[in-house]
Design an enzyme around this catalytic site. Structure first.
Site, PDB file in Angstrom:
ATOM      1  N   GLU A  49      -1.722  -8.987   4.482  1.00 41.55           N
ATOM      2  CA  GLU A  49      -1.243  -9.059   5.943  1.00 41.55           C
ATOM      3  C   GLU A  49      -2.516  -9.033   6.964  1.00 41.55           C
ATOM      4  O   GLU A  49      -2.638  -9.530   8.082  1.00 41.55           O
ATOM      5  CB  GLU A  49      -0.060  -8.321   6.669  1.00 41.55           C
ATOM      6  CG  GLU A  49      -0.637  -6.569   6.764  1.00 41.55           C
ATOM      7  CD  GLU A  49      -0.826  -5.830   5.610  1.00 41.55           C
ATOM      8  OE1 GLU A  49      -0.667  -6.646   4.412  1.00 41.55           O
ATOM      9  OE2 GLU A  49      -1.013  -4.590   5.712  1.00 41.55           O
ATOM     10  N   CYS A 103       0.766  -1.206  -0.051  1.00 35.16           N
ATOM     11  CA  CYS A 103      -0.164   0.055  -0.003  1.00 35.16           C
ATOM     12  C   CYS A 103       0.941   1.288   0.250  1.00 35.16           C
ATOM     13  O   CYS A 103       1.692   1.498  -1.143  1.00 35.16           O
ATOM     14  CB  CYS A 103      -0.981  -0.146   1.191  1.00 35.16           C
ATOM     15  SG  CYS A 103      -2.410   1.145   1.078  1.00 35.16           S
ATOM     16  N   HIS A 116      -3.692  -5.695   0.853  1.00 35.81           N
ATOM     17  CA  HIS A 116      -2.889  -5.777   2.084  1.00 35.81           C
ATOM     18  C   HIS A 116      -3.221  -7.552   2.509  1.00 35.81           C
ATOM     19  O   HIS A 116      -4.130  -7.881   3.356  1.00 35.81           O
ATOM     20  CB  HIS A 116      -3.834  -5.114   3.258  1.00 35.81           C
ATOM     21  CG  HIS A 116      -3.485  -3.652   3.333  1.00 35.81           C
ATOM     22  ND1 HIS A 116      -2.496  -3.177   4.011  1.00 35.81           N
ATOM     23  CD2 HIS A 116      -4.060  -2.699   2.795  1.00 35.81           C
ATOM     24  CE1 HIS A 116      -2.575  -2.053   3.661  1.00 35.81           C
ATOM     25  NE2 HIS A 116      -3.527  -1.436   3.133  1.00 35.81           N
TER      26      HIS A 116
END
Lengths: 80, 233
Positions: B206, B87, B204
């Protein structure tokens, strides 16, 4: 010395913000607006009296930070 | 796997990233401050997380890309070390010259916060080895400037060299302009550096690693990296 760096998008780079502004101007009925490209203006005061030196310093500033030369052009004007 | 997460003022996804790195690799990452000039000795992987470094002033990632720690990150990448930018981290890598191109304002001018589908374009990189080429994964995005743009020469080179790692696709894996959420060139969601050791992506992964939260499709990226370093060691 007072100087101005103007940063504009290169030709061919899509400018969705400019398009939105263009649309708003047209909907406001502003006459004759054909197209809008938006950019940034930096008014900078630089110490020193040598125009060439000031211009060189601002070009350095534009290359290093103020403009992303992948997508943007810049113009340096020393206003005196 | 010894990882380091770089923290800039205005970054807000560093805890998610650190939590995922610990969860998947088992090792606690170091948090490295932007004003530091060195990475912890023996760092395998540098991660630049998401957020709004320096308030996104000037251009997204522009000021962070010039922070003192970035010279150390550049040197790490220069040695062939792995760097992952997510990002705002992707934007920072582009601004720092570690990856080509730039992330422009989303084509529809809106901030987009939702799950998207990505096609993993290749599985022979340390970042994607836990996936299959062509596999579709579901991960979230949260960005206003994710519209990948580069000059046509650069895009041709990226495509020709197989450096597009992830693309926005429909759930069935097909390219479809309606699923290219931000208008990115060739639906590019993530790219690799020339040597393949730097990866930047807008979504994302994660945030999709635990069943308690939802899908776990993001886990493969971190599992692959962990395997990569287990093998190297």
């Amino acid at each position: 010395m007072k100087a101005r760096v103007t940063v504009t998008l290169k030709t061919g780079i899509l400018d969705p913000q400019g398009k939105a502004i263009e649309g708003a101007l047209k909907s406001l009925g502003v006459a004759g607006v054909a197209s809008v490209r938006q950019g940034k203006v930096f008014d900078i005061e630089v110490e020193g009296t040598d125009r060439a030196q000031v211009e060189a310093a601002l070009k350095d500033a534009a290359d290093k930070l103020l403009a992303n030369t992948v997508i943007e052009n810049y113009r340096v004007e020393v206003l005196g | 796997m010894k990882s380091a997460v770089v923290v800039f003022p205005g970054i807000n996804r560093e805890r998610d990233m650190a939590r995922t790195l610990k969860l998947v690799s088992g090792a606690e990452p170091s948090m490295v401050w932007h004003a530091d000039t060195e990475l912890p000795p023996g760092t395998d992987l540098v991660v630049i997380p998401g957020g709004f470094s320096y308030g996104d002033y000037l251009r997204c990632g522009a000021i962070a890309a010039r922070a003192p720690i970035m010279d150390a990150v550049r040197a790490h990448a220069g040695r062939g070390g792995l760097v992952l930018g997510v990002c705002n981290g992707f934007q920072i890598l582009c601004e720092s010259g570690l990856l080509p191109g730039v992330l422009m304002r989303n084509a529809a001018l809106r901030f987009i916060c939702k799950d998207v589908y990505l096609r993993v374009e290749r599985s022979d990189t340390p970042f994607t080895r836990d996936y299959n080429a062509g596999q579709v994964i579901r991960v979230p995005v949260a960005h206003g400037e994710g519209n990948y743009v580069a000059d046509s020469e650069t895009v041709t080179r990226l495509e020709g060299d197989g450096r597009v790692a992830f693309r926005y696709v429909a759930p069935d894996g097909k390219l479809d302009p309606r699923w290219n959420i931000n208008g990115a060139t060739n639906a590019i969601a993530g790219i690799l550096s020339e040597r393949g050791n730097v990866l930047g992506l807008m979504p994302h992964p994660e945030n999709h690693v635990e069943t308690a939260i939802g899908p776990t499709d993001g886990r493969g990226l971190f599992a692959g990296l962990t395997q990569h370093f287990a093998k190297v060691a």
